[in-house]
Design an enzyme around this catalytic site. Structure first.
Site, PDB file in Angstrom:
ATOM      1  N   GLU A 249       0.801  -1.233   0.000  1.00 33.63           N
ATOM      2  CA  GLU A 249       0.000   0.000   0.000  1.00 33.63           C
ATOM      3  C   GLU A 249       0.833   1.282   0.000  1.00 33.63           C
ATOM      4  OE1 GLU A 249      -2.675  -0.566   3.300  1.00 33.63           O
ATOM      5  OE2 GLU A 249      -3.421  -2.439   2.499  1.00 33.63           O
ATOM      6  N   ASN A 297       1.847  -5.309  -2.981  1.00 35.11           N
ATOM      7  CA  ASN A 297       0.451  -5.610  -2.662  1.00 35.11           C
ATOM      8  C   ASN A 297      -0.330  -4.311  -2.439  1.00 35.11           C
ATOM      9  OD1 ASN A 297      -1.471  -7.726  -1.909  1.00 35.11           O
ATOM     10  ND2 ASN A 297      -1.289  -7.009   0.202  1.00 35.11           N
ATOM     11  N   HIS A 333     -10.492  -6.115  -2.100  1.00 39.36           N
ATOM     12  CA  HIS A 333     -11.538  -5.755  -1.137  1.00 39.36           C
ATOM     13  C   HIS A 333     -12.581  -4.991  -1.950  1.00 39.36           C
ATOM     14  CE1 HIS A 333      -9.340  -7.113   2.346  1.00 39.36           C
ATOM     15  NE2 HIS A 333      -8.298  -6.407   1.990  1.00 39.36           N
ATOM     16  N   GLU A 364      -6.447 -10.678  -1.057  1.00 37.93           N
ATOM     17  CA  GLU A 364      -7.212 -10.424   0.181  1.00 37.93           C
ATOM     18  C   GLU A 364      -8.703 -10.313  -0.120  1.00 37.93           C
ATOM     19  OE1 GLU A 364      -5.731  -7.060   2.411  1.00 37.93           O
ATOM     20  OE2 GLU A 364      -3.632  -7.621   2.115  1.00 37.93           O
ATOM     21  N   ASP A 366     -12.550 -10.084  -0.379  1.00 42.48           N
ATOM     22  CA  ASP A 366     -13.855 -10.153   0.276  1.00 42.48           C
ATOM     23  C   ASP A 366     -14.750  -9.139  -0.413  1.00 42.48           C
ATOM     24  OD1 ASP A 366     -12.923  -7.723   1.423  1.00 42.48           O
ATOM     25  OD2 ASP A 366     -12.546  -8.648   3.372  1.00 42.48           O
TER      26      ASP A 366
HETATM   27  O1  9MR Z   1      -7.647  -7.789   8.668  1.00 47.48           O
HETATM   28  C1  9MR Z   1      -6.738  -6.931   9.321  1.00 47.48           C
HETATM   29  C2  9MR Z   1      -7.359  -6.336  10.554  1.00 47.48           C
HETATM   30  O2  9MR Z   1      -7.586  -7.348  11.513  1.00 47.48           O
HETATM   31  C3  9MR Z   1      -6.479  -5.233  11.109  1.00 47.48           C
HETATM   32  O3  9MR Z   1      -7.146  -4.596  12.171  1.00 47.48           O
HETATM   33  C4  9MR Z   1      -6.167  -4.228  10.020  1.00 47.48           C
HETATM   34  C5  9MR Z   1      -5.288  -3.131  10.514  1.00 47.48           C
HETATM   35  O4  9MR Z   1      -4.862  -2.294   9.499  1.00 47.48           O
HETATM   36  O5  9MR Z   1      -5.524  -4.899   8.944  1.00 47.48           O
HETATM   37  C6  9MR Z   1      -6.345  -5.833   8.341  1.00 47.48           C
HETATM   38  O6  9MR Z   1      -5.702  -6.405   7.234  1.00 47.48           O
HETATM   39  C7  9MR Z   1      -5.388  -5.507   6.168  1.00 47.48           C
HETATM   40  C8  9MR Z   1      -4.184  -6.037   5.466  1.00 47.48           C
HETATM   41  O7  9MR Z   1      -3.133  -6.281   6.371  1.00 47.48           O
HETATM   42  C9  9MR Z   1      -3.711  -5.097   4.375  1.00 47.48           C
HETATM   43  N1  9MR Z   1      -4.781  -4.781   3.471  1.00 47.48           N
HETATM   44  C10 9MR Z   1      -6.034  -4.416   4.044  1.00 47.48           C
HETATM   45  C11 9MR Z   1      -6.465  -5.401   5.119  1.00 47.48           C
HETATM   46  C12 9MR Z   1      -7.818  -5.012   5.651  1.00 47.48           C
HETATM   47  O8  9MR Z   1      -7.735  -3.762   6.302  1.00 47.48           O
END
Ligand code: 9MR
Length: 449
Positions: A249, A297, A333, A364, A366
Protein backbone atom coordinates in the site's frame (compact mmCIF):
# COMPACT_ATOMS: atom_id res chain seq x y z
CA UNK A 1 -19.45 9.44 -4.17
CA UNK A 2 -20.68 8.41 -0.81
CA UNK A 3 -20.04 10.77 2.00
CA UNK A 4 -19.06 9.76 5.49
CA UNK A 5 -18.76 11.60 8.76
CA UNK A 6 -15.37 13.02 9.56
CA UNK A 7 -14.70 10.54 12.36
CA UNK A 8 -15.28 7.69 9.99
CA UNK A 9 -13.04 9.15 7.36
CA UNK A 10 -10.42 9.61 10.00
CA UNK A 11 -10.68 6.04 11.16
CA UNK A 12 -10.60 4.90 7.57
CA UNK A 13 -7.39 6.83 7.11
CA UNK A 14 -5.79 5.51 10.27
CA UNK A 15 -6.82 2.01 9.49
CA UNK A 16 -5.95 2.42 5.86
CA UNK A 17 -6.65 -0.97 4.48
CA UNK A 18 -4.71 -0.34 2.61
CA UNK A 19 -3.72 -5.95 0.34
CA UNK A 20 3.57 -20.70 -6.25
CA UNK A 21 5.41 -21.80 -7.20
CA UNK A 22 3.20 -24.64 -8.22
CA UNK A 23 1.94 -22.32 -10.88
CA UNK A 24 5.10 -21.84 -12.84
CA UNK A 25 3.44 -21.85 -16.15
CA UNK A 26 2.71 -25.34 -17.24
CA UNK A 27 3.35 -26.37 -20.73
CA UNK A 28 6.33 -24.15 -21.21
CA UNK A 29 8.85 -25.72 -23.41
CA UNK A 30 12.33 -25.14 -22.29
CA UNK A 31 14.87 -25.37 -24.99
CA UNK A 32 17.51 -27.92 -25.09
CA UNK A 33 21.24 -27.50 -24.94
CA UNK A 34 23.24 -25.80 -27.53
CA UNK A 35 26.40 -25.94 -29.37
CA UNK A 36 29.37 -27.13 -27.46
CA UNK A 37 31.57 -24.15 -27.15
CA UNK A 38 34.66 -26.02 -28.11
CA UNK A 39 33.55 -28.57 -30.62
CA UNK A 40 30.94 -26.45 -32.26
CA UNK A 41 28.69 -29.37 -32.88
CA UNK A 42 25.09 -28.99 -32.15
CA UNK A 43 22.66 -31.60 -31.04
CA UNK A 44 19.37 -32.48 -32.51
CA UNK A 45 16.59 -30.04 -32.03
CA UNK A 46 15.30 -30.24 -28.51
CA UNK A 47 12.39 -32.31 -27.50
CA UNK A 48 10.76 -30.65 -24.59
CA UNK A 49 7.94 -31.43 -22.36
CA UNK A 50 6.25 -29.19 -19.91
CA UNK A 51 3.82 -30.12 -17.26
CA UNK A 52 3.50 -27.60 -14.50
CA UNK A 53 6.64 -25.74 -14.85
CA UNK A 54 9.27 -28.43 -14.81
CA UNK A 55 10.72 -28.72 -18.23
CA UNK A 56 13.06 -31.30 -19.47
CA UNK A 57 14.96 -30.71 -22.62
CA UNK A 58 16.94 -33.36 -24.35
CA UNK A 59 19.43 -32.61 -27.00
CA UNK A 60 19.27 -29.18 -28.30
CA UNK A 61 19.24 -27.18 -31.42
CA UNK A 62 22.50 -25.41 -31.95
CA UNK A 63 22.80 -22.01 -30.55
CA UNK A 64 19.71 -19.99 -30.32
CA UNK A 65 16.28 -21.01 -29.32
CA UNK A 66 13.49 -18.57 -29.19
CA UNK A 67 10.21 -18.39 -27.46
CA UNK A 68 7.22 -16.38 -28.33
CA UNK A 69 7.31 -14.19 -25.30
CA UNK A 70 10.86 -14.80 -24.31
CA UNK A 71 14.01 -14.91 -26.33
CA UNK A 72 16.85 -16.74 -24.81
CA UNK A 73 20.16 -17.26 -26.38
CA UNK A 74 21.99 -20.45 -25.69
CA UNK A 75 25.65 -20.30 -25.18
CA UNK A 76 27.49 -23.49 -25.01
CA UNK A 77 26.23 -26.68 -23.55
CA UNK A 78 27.19 -30.01 -24.94
CA UNK A 79 24.71 -31.71 -27.17
CA UNK A 80 24.03 -34.12 -24.36
CA UNK A 81 21.09 -33.94 -22.05
CA UNK A 82 20.11 -30.60 -20.63
CA UNK A 83 17.47 -29.93 -18.15
CA UNK A 84 15.24 -26.95 -18.55
CA UNK A 85 14.13 -25.10 -15.50
CA UNK A 86 11.03 -23.89 -17.16
CA UNK A 87 9.97 -20.34 -16.78
CA UNK A 88 7.20 -18.43 -15.24
CA UNK A 89 6.78 -16.07 -18.07
CA UNK A 90 8.10 -17.60 -21.15
CA UNK A 91 11.57 -16.38 -20.61
CA UNK A 92 12.74 -19.47 -18.82
CA UNK A 93 15.40 -21.50 -20.40
CA UNK A 94 17.32 -24.64 -20.04
CA UNK A 95 20.37 -24.74 -17.94
CA UNK A 96 23.11 -27.19 -17.78
CA UNK A 97 25.15 -28.90 -20.38
CA UNK A 98 27.49 -31.71 -19.76
CA UNK A 99 30.56 -29.63 -20.30
CA UNK A 100 29.63 -27.23 -17.60
CA UNK A 101 28.54 -24.54 -19.95
CA UNK A 102 25.10 -23.22 -19.89
CA UNK A 103 22.78 -24.69 -22.39
CA UNK A 104 20.59 -22.22 -24.09
CA UNK A 105 16.96 -22.41 -23.36
CA UNK A 106 13.95 -21.25 -25.14
CA UNK A 107 10.37 -21.07 -24.45
CA UNK A 108 7.19 -20.96 -26.32
CA UNK A 109 5.62 -19.02 -23.48
CA UNK A 110 3.19 -20.23 -20.89
CA UNK A 111 -0.07 -21.89 -21.72
CA UNK A 112 -2.78 -19.59 -22.90
CA UNK A 113 -5.32 -21.05 -20.54
CA UNK A 114 -5.76 -22.90 -17.30
CA UNK A 115 -7.64 -26.18 -17.51
CA UNK A 116 -10.16 -26.82 -14.73
CA UNK A 117 -10.52 -30.01 -12.72
CA UNK A 118 -13.35 -32.26 -13.86
CA UNK A 119 -14.76 -32.20 -10.35
CA UNK A 120 -13.75 -31.27 -6.83
CA UNK A 121 -15.30 -31.39 -3.40
CA UNK A 122 -13.28 -28.53 -1.90
CA UNK A 123 -11.92 -25.26 -3.25
CA UNK A 124 -8.45 -26.50 -2.41
CA UNK A 125 -8.94 -29.63 -4.49
CA UNK A 126 -10.28 -27.57 -7.40
CA UNK A 127 -7.17 -25.39 -7.25
CA UNK A 128 -4.79 -28.31 -6.93
CA UNK A 129 -6.33 -30.28 -9.79
CA UNK A 130 -6.39 -27.36 -12.20
CA UNK A 131 -3.60 -27.24 -14.75
CA UNK A 132 -1.59 -25.24 -13.97
CA UNK A 133 -2.65 -25.35 -10.31
CA UNK A 134 -4.06 -22.30 -8.56
CA UNK A 135 -3.33 -21.67 -4.89
CA UNK A 136 -6.45 -21.14 -2.77
CA UNK A 137 -5.65 -19.04 0.25
CA UNK A 138 -7.14 -17.57 3.39
CA UNK A 139 -6.09 -14.97 5.91
CA UNK A 140 -5.64 -16.88 9.15
CA UNK A 141 -5.54 -15.49 12.65
CA UNK A 142 -3.76 -17.29 15.47
CA UNK A 143 -6.80 -16.80 17.70
CA UNK A 144 -9.06 -18.35 15.09
CA UNK A 145 -7.03 -21.54 15.27
CA UNK A 146 -8.35 -22.06 18.80
CA UNK A 147 -11.75 -22.72 17.25
CA UNK A 148 -11.93 -26.29 15.95
CA UNK A 149 -14.51 -25.47 13.28
CA UNK A 150 -12.46 -22.57 12.01
CA UNK A 151 -9.26 -24.55 11.67
CA UNK A 152 -11.05 -27.56 10.17
CA UNK A 153 -12.70 -25.51 7.41
CA UNK A 154 -9.59 -23.41 6.86
CA UNK A 155 -7.40 -26.45 6.28
CA UNK A 156 -9.91 -28.42 4.26
CA UNK A 157 -10.65 -25.64 1.80
CA UNK A 158 -7.31 -23.86 1.39
CA UNK A 159 -3.69 -24.69 0.66
CA UNK A 160 -2.20 -21.21 1.09
CA UNK A 161 -2.04 -19.08 4.21
CA UNK A 162 -1.52 -15.40 4.93
CA UNK A 163 -1.26 -14.39 8.58
CA UNK A 164 -3.93 -11.73 9.02
CA UNK A 165 -1.93 -9.66 11.53
CA UNK A 166 0.76 -11.83 13.08
CA UNK A 167 3.60 -11.06 10.68
CA UNK A 168 3.18 -7.30 10.64
CA UNK A 169 5.93 -5.08 11.97
CA UNK A 170 4.25 -4.26 15.28
CA UNK A 171 3.70 -7.95 15.98
CA UNK A 172 7.20 -9.12 15.05
CA UNK A 173 9.44 -6.24 16.14
CA UNK A 174 7.57 -4.27 18.80
CA UNK A 175 10.84 -2.76 20.09
CA UNK A 176 13.93 -1.95 18.05
CA UNK A 177 15.84 -5.13 17.37
CA UNK A 178 13.64 -7.24 19.67
CA UNK A 179 11.66 -9.84 17.84
CA UNK A 180 8.65 -11.78 18.92
CA UNK A 181 7.77 -14.82 16.84
CA UNK A 182 5.21 -16.76 18.91
CA UNK A 183 1.91 -16.18 17.08
CA UNK A 184 3.46 -16.12 13.64
CA UNK A 185 5.31 -19.38 14.31
CA UNK A 186 2.08 -20.93 15.44
CA UNK A 187 0.40 -20.12 12.14
CA UNK A 188 3.38 -21.35 10.15
CA UNK A 189 3.55 -24.69 11.94
CA UNK A 190 -0.21 -25.14 11.58
CA UNK A 191 0.19 -24.46 7.84
CA UNK A 192 3.00 -26.99 7.60
CA UNK A 193 0.95 -29.65 9.40
CA UNK A 194 -1.78 -29.10 6.85
CA UNK A 195 0.49 -29.01 3.85
CA UNK A 196 -0.19 -25.38 3.02
CA UNK A 197 2.15 -22.76 1.60
CA UNK A 198 2.63 -19.50 3.48
CA UNK A 199 2.76 -15.94 2.21
CA UNK A 200 4.46 -13.52 4.59
CA UNK A 201 2.50 -10.31 5.11
CA UNK A 202 4.03 -7.78 5.23
CA UNK A 203 7.56 -6.39 5.50
CA UNK A 204 7.25 -2.67 4.74
CA UNK A 205 3.93 -0.97 5.45
CA UNK A 206 2.94 2.30 7.08
CA UNK A 207 0.17 0.73 9.14
CA UNK A 208 0.59 -1.48 12.18
CA UNK A 209 4.03 0.03 12.46
CA UNK A 210 5.29 0.53 16.02
CA UNK A 211 5.66 4.10 17.24
CA UNK A 212 9.44 3.89 17.54
CA UNK A 213 9.69 3.09 13.82
CA UNK A 214 7.17 5.70 12.79
CA UNK A 215 9.11 8.33 14.68
CA UNK A 216 12.55 7.54 13.26
CA UNK A 217 14.09 10.38 11.29
CA UNK A 218 17.00 10.48 8.89
CA UNK A 219 17.62 8.35 5.80
CA UNK A 220 20.39 6.36 7.38
CA UNK A 221 18.38 5.43 10.46
CA UNK A 222 15.31 4.47 8.49
CA UNK A 223 17.27 2.43 5.97
CA UNK A 224 19.14 0.64 8.76
CA UNK A 225 15.95 -0.21 10.60
CA UNK A 226 14.22 -1.37 7.42
CA UNK A 227 17.19 -3.57 6.55
CA UNK A 228 17.37 -5.07 10.02
CA UNK A 229 13.66 -5.82 9.97
CA UNK A 230 13.64 -7.46 6.54
CA UNK A 231 16.77 -9.49 7.23
CA UNK A 232 15.65 -10.77 10.61
CA UNK A 233 12.11 -11.56 9.58
CA UNK A 234 12.99 -13.25 6.32
CA UNK A 235 15.89 -15.01 8.00
CA UNK A 236 13.64 -16.39 10.72
CA UNK A 237 11.10 -17.78 8.26
CA UNK A 238 13.59 -18.95 5.65
CA UNK A 239 12.50 -22.22 4.09
CA UNK A 240 9.03 -21.89 5.64
CA UNK A 241 7.59 -18.80 4.01
CA UNK A 242 7.86 -18.99 0.25
CA UNK A 243 6.26 -15.71 -0.74
CA UNK A 244 6.53 -12.25 0.79
CA UNK A 245 4.57 -9.06 0.46
CA UNK A 246 7.63 -6.84 0.51
CA UNK A 247 5.88 -3.48 0.23
CA UNK A 248 2.21 -2.94 0.99
CA UNK A 249 0.00 0.00 0.00
CA UNK A 250 2.61 2.54 -1.03
CA UNK A 251 0.13 4.59 -3.04
CA UNK A 252 -2.67 6.87 -1.97
CA UNK A 253 -5.61 8.52 -3.68
CA UNK A 254 -8.12 11.02 -2.39
CA UNK A 255 -10.75 8.34 -2.06
CA UNK A 256 -10.46 4.74 -0.88
CA UNK A 257 -12.02 3.73 -4.19
CA UNK A 258 -8.75 4.54 -5.94
CA UNK A 259 -10.03 7.73 -7.55
CA UNK A 260 -8.45 11.18 -7.41
CA UNK A 261 -4.95 12.55 -7.19
CA UNK A 262 -2.88 9.36 -7.09
CA UNK A 263 0.46 9.85 -5.35
CA UNK A 264 3.06 8.15 -3.22
CA UNK A 265 1.78 7.74 0.30
CA UNK A 266 3.69 9.89 2.78
CA UNK A 267 5.10 7.35 5.21
CA UNK A 268 8.25 7.29 7.28
CA UNK A 269 9.82 5.22 4.50
CA UNK A 270 8.85 7.60 1.70
CA UNK A 271 9.47 10.77 3.67
CA UNK A 272 12.96 9.80 4.71
CA UNK A 273 14.16 7.73 1.75
CA UNK A 274 12.10 8.93 -1.19
CA UNK A 275 10.45 6.67 -3.74
CA UNK A 276 13.54 4.54 -4.04
CA UNK A 277 12.64 2.88 -0.74
CA UNK A 278 10.61 0.38 -2.74
CA UNK A 279 13.59 -0.64 -4.91
CA UNK A 280 15.71 -0.85 -1.81
CA UNK A 281 13.26 -3.03 0.11
CA UNK A 282 13.00 -5.49 -2.78
CA UNK A 283 16.77 -5.61 -3.21
CA UNK A 284 17.33 -6.29 0.48
CA UNK A 285 14.69 -9.00 0.37
CA UNK A 286 16.23 -10.63 -2.68
CA UNK A 287 19.68 -10.60 -1.09
CA UNK A 288 18.26 -12.21 1.98
CA UNK A 289 16.62 -15.07 0.09
CA UNK A 290 16.96 -15.59 -3.66
CA UNK A 291 14.39 -18.38 -3.73
CA UNK A 292 11.25 -16.66 -2.44
CA UNK A 293 8.69 -14.81 -4.49
CA UNK A 294 8.60 -11.08 -3.78
CA UNK A 295 5.35 -9.17 -4.22
CA UNK A 296 3.97 -5.65 -4.13
CA UNK A 297 0.45 -5.61 -2.66
CA UNK A 298 -2.29 -2.96 -2.79
CA UNK A 299 -6.04 -2.30 -2.55
CA UNK A 300 -8.41 -0.59 -4.98
CA UNK A 301 -6.18 -1.32 -7.96
CA UNK A 302 -8.75 -3.89 -9.07
CA UNK A 303 -11.00 -1.55 -11.03
CA UNK A 304 -9.99 0.79 -13.86
CA UNK A 305 -9.12 3.84 -11.84
CA UNK A 306 -6.42 6.42 -11.10
CA UNK A 307 -4.71 4.28 -8.52
CA UNK A 308 -4.46 1.21 -10.76
CA UNK A 309 -2.88 3.35 -13.50
CA UNK A 310 -0.44 4.97 -11.09
CA UNK A 311 0.60 1.66 -9.53
CA UNK A 312 0.98 0.18 -13.01
CA UNK A 313 3.45 2.92 -13.98
CA UNK A 314 5.28 2.56 -10.68
CA UNK A 315 5.69 -1.21 -11.07
CA UNK A 316 6.61 -0.87 -14.74
CA UNK A 317 9.40 1.48 -13.73
CA UNK A 318 10.65 -1.02 -11.18
CA UNK A 319 10.65 -3.83 -13.72
CA UNK A 320 12.51 -1.63 -16.20
CA UNK A 321 15.12 -0.78 -13.58
CA UNK A 322 15.66 -4.46 -12.89
CA UNK A 323 14.25 -4.36 -9.36
CA UNK A 324 13.77 -7.96 -8.18
CA UNK A 325 9.98 -8.06 -8.02
CA UNK A 326 8.11 -11.26 -8.90
CA UNK A 327 4.52 -10.21 -8.76
CA UNK A 328 1.68 -7.93 -7.75
CA UNK A 329 -1.12 -8.75 -5.33
CA UNK A 330 -4.53 -7.27 -6.02
CA UNK A 331 -6.17 -7.18 -2.60
CA UNK A 332 -9.69 -7.32 -4.05
CA UNK A 333 -11.54 -5.75 -1.14
CA UNK A 334 -14.64 -5.10 -3.19
CA UNK A 335 -17.50 -2.91 -2.06
CA UNK A 336 -17.72 0.17 0.13
CA UNK A 337 -15.56 1.95 1.04
CA UNK A 338 -13.21 0.40 -1.53
CA UNK A 339 -13.54 0.01 -5.24
CA UNK A 340 -16.10 -2.12 -7.04
CA UNK A 341 -14.70 -4.01 -9.96
CA UNK A 342 -16.37 -6.36 -12.40
CA UNK A 343 -14.71 -9.37 -13.95
CA UNK A 344 -13.69 -7.46 -17.07
CA UNK A 345 -12.02 -4.68 -15.10
CA UNK A 346 -10.11 -7.20 -13.07
CA UNK A 347 -9.09 -9.17 -16.15
CA UNK A 348 -7.84 -5.95 -17.76
CA UNK A 349 -5.67 -5.10 -14.79
CA UNK A 350 -4.39 -8.61 -14.14
CA UNK A 351 -3.38 -8.89 -17.77
CA UNK A 352 -1.54 -5.61 -18.07
CA UNK A 353 0.51 -6.31 -14.96
CA UNK A 354 1.17 -9.90 -16.05
CA UNK A 355 2.32 -8.56 -19.41
CA UNK A 356 5.16 -6.85 -17.55
CA UNK A 357 6.49 -10.37 -16.99
CA UNK A 358 5.07 -10.63 -13.46
CA UNK A 359 2.89 -13.04 -11.58
CA UNK A 360 -0.38 -11.62 -10.38
CA UNK A 361 -2.57 -12.79 -7.54
CA UNK A 362 -5.77 -11.98 -5.73
CA UNK A 363 -4.46 -11.54 -2.24
CA UNK A 364 -7.21 -10.42 0.18
CA UNK A 365 -10.59 -10.99 -1.41
CA UNK A 366 -13.86 -10.15 0.28
CA UNK A 367 -16.97 -8.41 -0.93
CA UNK A 368 -18.64 -6.10 1.54
CA UNK A 369 -22.38 -5.99 1.07
CA UNK A 370 -22.38 -3.06 3.42
CA UNK A 371 -25.99 -3.43 4.41
CA UNK A 372 -27.53 -3.76 0.98
CA UNK A 373 -25.32 -1.32 -0.90
CA UNK A 374 -24.05 -4.33 -2.81
CA UNK A 375 -27.03 -6.62 -3.39
CA UNK A 376 -26.81 -10.35 -2.85
CA UNK A 377 -27.02 -10.90 -6.59
CA UNK A 378 -24.28 -8.36 -7.34
CA UNK A 379 -22.06 -9.99 -4.76
CA UNK A 380 -22.51 -13.43 -6.33
CA UNK A 381 -21.70 -12.07 -9.77
CA UNK A 382 -18.59 -10.32 -8.47
CA UNK A 383 -17.37 -13.43 -6.70
CA UNK A 384 -17.82 -15.60 -9.75
CA UNK A 385 -16.52 -13.23 -12.38
CA UNK A 386 -13.50 -12.00 -10.44
CA UNK A 387 -12.32 -15.48 -9.48
CA UNK A 388 -12.92 -16.54 -13.08
CA UNK A 389 -10.77 -13.67 -14.35
CA UNK A 390 -7.86 -14.98 -12.29
CA UNK A 391 -8.57 -18.61 -13.07
CA UNK A 392 -8.50 -18.01 -16.81
CA UNK A 393 -5.04 -16.49 -16.60
CA UNK A 394 -2.21 -18.93 -15.86
CA UNK A 395 -0.04 -16.08 -14.65
CA UNK A 396 -2.57 -15.50 -11.88
CA UNK A 397 -1.18 -17.87 -9.28
CA UNK A 398 -3.43 -17.53 -6.23
CA UNK A 399 -6.79 -16.43 -4.89
CA UNK A 400 -6.75 -15.64 -1.18
CA UNK A 401 -9.90 -14.79 0.77
CA UNK A 402 -9.54 -12.34 3.66
CA UNK A 403 -10.93 -14.59 6.36
CA UNK A 404 -13.03 -17.72 6.65
CA UNK A 405 -16.45 -16.78 7.96
CA UNK A 406 -18.54 -13.61 8.00
CA UNK A 407 -18.56 -13.17 11.77
CA UNK A 408 -14.80 -12.91 12.01
CA UNK A 409 -14.31 -10.52 9.09
CA UNK A 410 -12.25 -7.40 9.73
CA UNK A 411 -15.01 -5.46 7.98
CA UNK A 412 -17.32 -5.87 10.94
CA UNK A 413 -15.05 -3.90 13.19
CA UNK A 414 -14.05 -1.26 10.70
CA UNK A 415 -16.79 -0.26 8.34
CA UNK A 416 -19.92 -1.47 10.06
CA UNK A 417 -20.76 2.09 10.91
CA UNK A 418 -20.28 3.15 7.34
CA UNK A 419 -22.83 0.58 6.36
CA UNK A 420 -25.49 1.73 8.77
CA UNK A 421 -24.90 -1.21 11.06
CA UNK A 422 -25.11 -3.76 8.29
CA UNK A 423 -23.13 -6.93 8.63
CA UNK A 424 -20.61 -7.11 5.84
CA UNK A 425 -21.69 -10.66 4.86
CA UNK A 426 -18.51 -10.62 2.92
CA UNK A 427 -17.09 -14.14 2.83
CA UNK A 428 -17.80 -17.73 1.77
CA UNK A 429 -18.94 -19.29 5.07
CA UNK A 430 -21.57 -18.23 7.58
CA UNK A 431 -21.07 -18.18 11.32
CA UNK A 432 -21.94 -21.86 11.60
CA UNK A 433 -19.21 -22.51 9.04
CA UNK A 434 -21.75 -23.59 6.46
CA UNK A 435 -21.05 -22.87 2.82
CA UNK A 436 -22.88 -19.86 1.48
CA UNK A 437 -24.00 -19.32 -2.09
CA UNK A 438 -20.86 -17.22 -2.51
CA UNK A 439 -18.85 -20.43 -1.98
CA UNK A 440 -20.79 -22.18 -4.74
CA UNK A 441 -20.16 -19.37 -7.18
CA UNK A 442 -16.45 -19.42 -6.46
CA UNK A 443 -16.42 -23.18 -6.95
CA UNK A 444 -18.22 -22.72 -10.28
CA UNK A 445 -15.51 -20.34 -11.44
CA UNK A 446 -12.76 -22.76 -10.38
CA UNK A 447 -14.43 -25.61 -12.27
CA UNK A 448 -14.85 -23.56 -15.42
CA UNK A 449 -18.62 -23.23 -15.07
O1 9MR B 1 -7.65 -7.79 8.67
C1 9MR B 1 -6.74 -6.93 9.32
C2 9MR B 1 -7.36 -6.34 10.55
O2 9MR B 1 -7.59 -7.35 11.51
C3 9MR B 1 -6.48 -5.23 11.11
O3 9MR B 1 -7.15 -4.60 12.17
C4 9MR B 1 -6.17 -4.23 10.02
C5 9MR B 1 -5.29 -3.13 10.51
O4 9MR B 1 -4.86 -2.29 9.50
O5 9MR B 1 -5.52 -4.90 8.94
C6 9MR B 1 -6.35 -5.83 8.34
O6 9MR B 1 -5.70 -6.40 7.23
C7 9MR B 1 -5.39 -5.51 6.17
C8 9MR B 1 -4.18 -6.04 5.47
O7 9MR B 1 -3.13 -6.28 6.37
C9 9MR B 1 -3.71 -5.10 4.38
N1 9MR B 1 -4.78 -4.78 3.47
C10 9MR B 1 -6.03 -4.42 4.04
C11 9MR B 1 -6.47 -5.40 5.12
C12 9MR B 1 -7.82 -5.01 5.65
O8 9MR B 1 -7.73 -3.76 6.30
Amino acid sequence: MRSAPLTLLLSAFLCAIGCSDGGDGGGETGGGGGVDATSGTGGAPGVTTGTTGATTGTGGAPGVTTGTTGVTTGTGGAPGVTTGTGGTDGTGGGTGGSDGNTGGGGSTGGPAERTPAASASTLREAGEKANPPLLIGAAISASGLNDGNYSRVAAAEHNYVTAENEMKWDALEPNPGQFSWGSADRIVSWAQQNNMKVKGHTLVWHSQLPGWMNNLRGAQQVEQAMRRHIENVMGHFKGKVEHWDVVNEAVLTDSDTGVGNPRMRPTVFYNELGEQYLDLAFKIAREQDPSVKLYYNDYSIDARNDKADFVYEMIKGMVERGVPIDGVGFQMHIGPPNNEAGGEDVAYNLKRFADLGLEVLISEMDINRCGNQVTAEEQLTYYHDIVEACFLMPKCVAVTFWGINDGRSWLNSWSTAMCNGGNSQSLLFNDQYQKKETYNRVMDALLGR
